[in-house]
Design an enzyme around this catalytic site. Structure first.
Site, short mmCIF file in Angstrom:
data_model
loop_
_atom_site.label_atom_id
_atom_site.label_comp_id
_atom_site.label_asym_id
_atom_site.label_seq_id
_atom_site.Cartn_x
_atom_site.Cartn_y
_atom_site.Cartn_z
N SER A 44 -6.63 -7.52 -1.78
CA SER A 44 -5.44 -6.78 -1.01
C SER A 44 -3.58 -6.47 -1.83
CB SER A 44 -4.74 -8.12 -0.32
OG SER A 44 -3.72 -7.81 0.14
N ARG A 51 -1.27 9.06 -14.64
CA ARG A 51 -2.23 8.08 -15.48
C ARG A 51 -2.95 7.07 -14.78
NH1 ARG A 51 -0.79 12.07 -17.07
NH2 ARG A 51 -0.72 12.82 -19.92
N GLU A 81 -5.29 8.72 -12.37
CA GLU A 81 -6.24 9.18 -13.05
C GLU A 81 -7.41 7.97 -13.06
OE1 GLU A 81 -5.94 12.20 -16.31
OE2 GLU A 81 -7.12 10.93 -17.46
#
Lengths: 147, 147, 147, 147, 147, 147, 147, 147, 147, 147
Positions: free
Chosen positions: I114, I88, I91
Site C-alpha cells: 500500500s 534516481r 530510475e
C-alpha cells in the site's frame, strides 16, 4: 525570490556591466562553466560566493539569498529542446549514444559516468577551416554495486 | 539485410573473436569512437572499409553490403533514455544545457556547434579517488546566416 | 523586455504604421524573410539594425535592446502545429520526407542540408488556375565527418 | 504485398541495377522527386506507370500491383524525426514557421499553401564555399472559404 | 487585444443582449456556422463585418480591430478533447475514419476533402424517437498533384 | 482470425473481384458507409450478413466467423492522423470544434450528438469549380441527465 | 466569471458555512453527486437552481450567472490522474476494463453504457473489517446503430 | 504460454462451446465479473480453479498452468481508450472525478477507495425508456497513514 | 490560500527561523518525513497540528486554515522528474521494478504494498567510503480480493 | 540470445524446479534482490555466476552466455507503470518525492542518493493488523561537484 527571477536579474546586470562569465567566475574562484550553471539557477552558491556575486552584479539582498538555495534542477530546457544549440547535444545522444555506451563499458566495465561528480568546459579551438567548439565532459566512473 | 541485424552480427563476432573496438578501428584506419558508431548502425562505411571489417569479423557478403548503406539515424535510443549510462548525458543537457548555450554564444556569437562536422572521443583518466570518464566533443562552430 | 513582448509591439506598430515586411527589410538592408524571422523573435539583430528598426517602428529603447538578444529559438510553434498554414509544412515532412532524404543522399552523399547556414524566401507565383506559393529553401550541404 | 515490402524491393533493385531516381523517373515521364515519393510508398502509380517501373526494376507482379494502391501516408517518419536530415526540416518549421505564416498572409491573405496541389524539387547548387541544397516547394494558395 | 479576450467579450455581450448566432450572422450576411467560428477566434472578419459586429455587440474599438486579425488557429481545443461534445467527433474519426478514407478514394480517386475550401452546417432534425443533430461538411475535393 | 487479417482479405477480394462498397452493401441491404465501416473491422456483422458477404467475397469460414465478433474499435487510426485525408477531419475539429459545441448547445441545450446512435454518408457533389465531398453526420441528441 | 473562480468561491463558502453536499443538494432537490458535479464546474444549473444555491452560499450575482453556463467539461483532472483517489478509478479501468467490455456485450450486445444519460452515487457501507466505498454507476445502454 | 495466448484460447473455447461468463464462474464458485477479469489475463486463478476452467473449456495443460501466473496487469487497454465502451469510463473520470473525490473525502476523510480490496458487478436493469447498465464498484476505504 | 503559496511561506519561515524538519515534527509529535510531506502540501494537518505549526512558523491565519485542506496530491513533481535527486528514484523503478514485483509476489502472493497505509524514513548512515542515504519504505500488504 | 528470452527461460525453470529467489541467490553468494534483478535482465552476471545459475536452472549454454552481457536497462517497465504493484512506487514518488528531496538536502547538502552504488532489500514484517512490506533502499550520497 524565485530562481527564474534571479537569473533574469543576473543576465540583465551582466549585460549592463559588460561582464563576461569568466569575470564573474574569477570573483569567486570558480570555472566559468560552473559559474554560469549556478547563476542560471542550476546549482547553489555558498553564502560567501553569493555575497561576492551580489557585490559584483549589484544584486539586492533577497537575490543574493536566493542564489544559495538548492534548486529543482532541469526545469528550463524543454525536451526535446526546440533551440538548435541545445538540440544538437540531444541529437549527439541519439546518434552517438550507442557508441558512448559501448566504449564506456569496454573501458570500465558495468557502470556509468557520473553526472554529479562531474565537470565540463567549453573552449574555442582555432581552425583555419572554421573555429571549433570543444566541450570536455569529465565524470567519475561509478561501477554498479553487486550485493 | 537490416542494419539491426548487421549490428547483432557485429557484436556477436566481436565477442567471439575477442576483439576490441580499437582493433577494428585499426583495421580501417579510423578512431574507435567513429568505428563503434558506424558498426552500431549509425554511419555508413565506404566499400573498402566494409570489406576490411567483413574480413576481420568474418561477416557474410550481404552484411558487408549493408554496412555501406546510409542509415536512418537515431532509431535505437528511446527518449528519455531508460538506460542509466545514456540517461546521464540526457541529464547533463537538462542541468548544464543553459550554461552550454550561454558559453557558446559568449565565445562565438549567434550559432551552434555542429553535430555533423563533429567528432568525439571517450578516454579513461586515472584518478586516485576513482578513475574518470572523459568525453571530448568537438564540432565546427556554424554561425547563423543572415541574408 | 521579453522577446514575446517585443514581438507584440512590432506587430502592433507595423499594423498601425501600415508597413510591410519588405519596408522594414529595406530599412536594414536585409531580405523580408530574415527580417520577419528576427522581428518575430527568432534571430538577433545587430545593434545598428535594432536602432533602425526601432526608429522606423517607434519602439521604446528597451525593446530596441531586446531585439539584439540571441533568443531561445523555436518556442512559439506547438508541435504538431495546430495552425493549418504551419501544419502543411509538417505534413510535407511526413509525406515527402523520405524522398527528401533519398535525393539529398543521392546528389551529395552522407550529410545534411544545414538549417543554420540557411536562407529561404517566399514568393507569389501567378498562375491562371490559381496563384501559387513558392518557398525556396537553400542550405549548405554539410557532409558527415569521419575521423 | 505491403507497401513497406515493395519499398524494400525497389531500393534493393535500384541499388543492384545501379539506377538513379532520375533514371526511373525518365522511364515514366515524371520528376525524380515525385517518382521517389511514390516508390517510397507515399503516392500511388497509375497501372501503366507501375508496369514500366516493374519492368525496369524487375519487380514481381504483386509488387507492381501494390504500387498502384493509394497508401496510408506519413507512416514512416517518426515525429520529431530522429534522423538529422529530416530533423533539419522540422527545425526550419520551429524557427522559420512564424515568418512563413506572416509572409504567406501578407502576400495572399487568409489561407494556406496546399500540400496536395503541391510539387517540390531538390537541386545541387554549386558554391565555392561549399555546394548547397536547394529545395523548392510550390503549392497552390488556397484561400479560406467564408460562407 | 488578444483573440481570447475578444471571444470572452463576444460571448458575454451575446448573452447580455439575448442574441443568437443567427442574429449576428444575419447582421453580416454570413451563415451562423461561419459567424460562430470567426467570433470564437478561428477566422478573421473583414473590416466591414467587424464594424457591424462591433455595433451589434457594443464592442470597444480595439476588440473590433482584433476581430480582423488572421488568427493562429486550433489553439483552443485540447487533443484528445476532454469535453464530451467535442470528443464524439474525435471518436467518429477513430471509428469511421477508415471508411471515410475508403469512400473518398472510391468516389474521387487519390486526394482529400479540403478543410480550407470548406463549409459546414449544424441543423436540428426532428425525430419522434428523439431529435437528431445533423452536421453537414462540404469541402472541395483536391486531387493529389503528380509532376 | 484477427480482425486485421479479415480486413486484409476483404480488401484483396474486393479488388480482385472488381467490386465497389455499394455492391457489397447491396448484398446485405445496408448503406455503403456502414458496410465499409464493418468490413474494415469497426463493427460486427450479423451471422446472416457475414454469410452473404462471405459468399460474395469468397472468404473462408473462419473469416466469416470473425466478421461477427464485436471489435475493439478505434485501433487503426493513429492520433493525430498522419494520413492527410484523415488529418483534415482532425483539423476540422481543431478549427471548427468550438463553433460545433456552441451551435449544438444553442439549438439543443446541454448534451451531445451521439456517436453510437449515429449514421453518416459520403457523397460526391458536382460543382463546375471542382466537385465537392459532402459528409453528412447524423446522431441522436442526448441531453445530459440531471438526477 | 470563470468556472474555476466560481468553484473556488463555492468551496470556500461551503467550508465557511459548515455545509455538506447533501445540504446544498437538498436546497435544489437534486442528488448530492449531481450537485457536487455541477458546483465543481462540470454541469450547468438552471437559473432557478443557481439562484437557490447563490442564496444558500451567499454568492455574488456574477457567480450565480456563471453557474448556469454550459462548461467545457473535463478540464480539471490531469490524465493519468496524479491524485491517488482519482488514480484508483483510472487503474480500475486498466485492470477491469476488459471484463467490463465483455460483460456489457454479453448482457446487451454491441453498444455502450452512456456517460450522458448517466447517474451515479457514492455511499458509505459499514463493514466490521473496515467500511467500504460503494460507487454505483448507472447509464442507459445505447446500441450501435446500423444503417 | 503467454497470457495473451491463453486469453485467445479462452475466448475461442467459450464461443465454440456456447458458454457464458456466469457458466464458467459457476464452475469455480466465483462471480462472473471476477471470472472474466481473471480469464482475460488480469488476475491469477488458484491451481484448483485453473484445473476446473481447463476441464470446462478443454484447454491444454500449459494454458491451465499459465492461468495461475500472477500477471503484469493493465497492459491491454491503451490510454486514453480508443474503444467507445471503455472510453465512457475514462470520460466519467474526467467529468465526475472531482465530485467522486469530494464525496469520498466528505464521507470518509482523507484516504481512498481501494482498487485491490475491491469488487464490482455489472447488471442489466430493465427500464421502459431503454434498459440500463448498472456497474457497482465496492472498495475498502483506506485512510491515509500519519506517522 | 493555495497550497503552493502555503508551501512557499513555510519554506521561507523555516529558513528565516533556522528550523529543521525535525524541530517542526517535534512540535506536533510526528515524524520528520510525514511533517515535511504535509507542509510541502501533500497531506492535510489536523486543526490542532495546523495551529501548532502556525505558531511555530508565525504563519497568518489563512495559511493555517489552508494546511488542513485535503490536497490534490502529486501535482508538483513532473514525470519523468527533471531533478536528479528525484529522477534516481524513478530510475530505481525502471531498473529494480521487475525484481520488486517478483519478490513481493514470492513473499506475499498476489497483491501490492500500500502507498496509503504507508510510512517512510530517510536516514544518514555513516560509512568510511562515503556516507549513505537509507530510505525505508513500509506499507501494508494488500492482497487482491477475489469474489 | 536476447535478454528477454533468457528471462523467460529463467522464470520457467525456476517454476518447474520449485526454486525460490533466495535458493538461486544462495548458489552464487548474492542477495535475493540483486539475483532477481540480474536474472530478470537488469544486471550482468560474472561468468562464474552465470555458470552456477546455468547449472542450477539447467539452462542451455547460449543462455548462460547471454546472462553475462551488460544490458540496456529499464526497457521492461512502461511509464507510468500499468501494473498496480509497480505503480504504487511511482505514486510514492509523486506524493513523497518533495519530502525525499528536502530531507536528503537537509541531512547531506546538495547532492543525490546514488542509484548505481545502491542496494535494496524486500522484507516481510509481521503485524497483527496485517503483515507489511518493507523496502530498504540504500545508496551512497554523491555530493555535487563544484569546480
Amino acid at each position: 525570490m524565485e530562481k527564474a527571477e534571479v537569473t533574469r536579474q543576473v543576465i540583465e546586470a551582466k549585460q549592463r556591466l559588460g561582464l563576461k562569465w569568466k569575470d564573474i567566475a574569477g570573483a569567486i574562484g570558480r570555472s566559468e562553466a560552473w559559474t554560469a550553471t549556478a547563476l542560471l539557477g542550476q546549482a547553489p552558491l555558498s553564502p560567501e560566493e553569493a555575497q561576492k556575486v551580489g557585490s559584483l552584479l549589484e544584486l539586492p539582498e533577497d537575490a543574493v539569498q536566493a542564489l544559495t538555495v538548492i534548486p529543482y534542477r532541469g526545469t528550463t530546457v524543454p525536451m526535446p529542446p526546440t533551440d538548435p544549440v541545445l538540440y544538437r547535444f540531444y541529437e549527439i545522444l541519439l546518434v552517438y549514444g550507442p557508441a558512448l555506451k559501448e566504449l564506456i563499458h569496454e573501458k570500465f566495465g558495468d557502470g556509468i559516468m557520473s553526472a554529479i561528480d562531474f565537470e565540463m568546459s567549453v573552449r574555442r579551438v582555432e581552425d583555419p577551416k572554421g573555429d571549433r567548439v570543444q566541450v570536455v565532459m569529465n565524470g567519475k566512473f561509478l561501477p554498479y554495486r553487486k550485493w
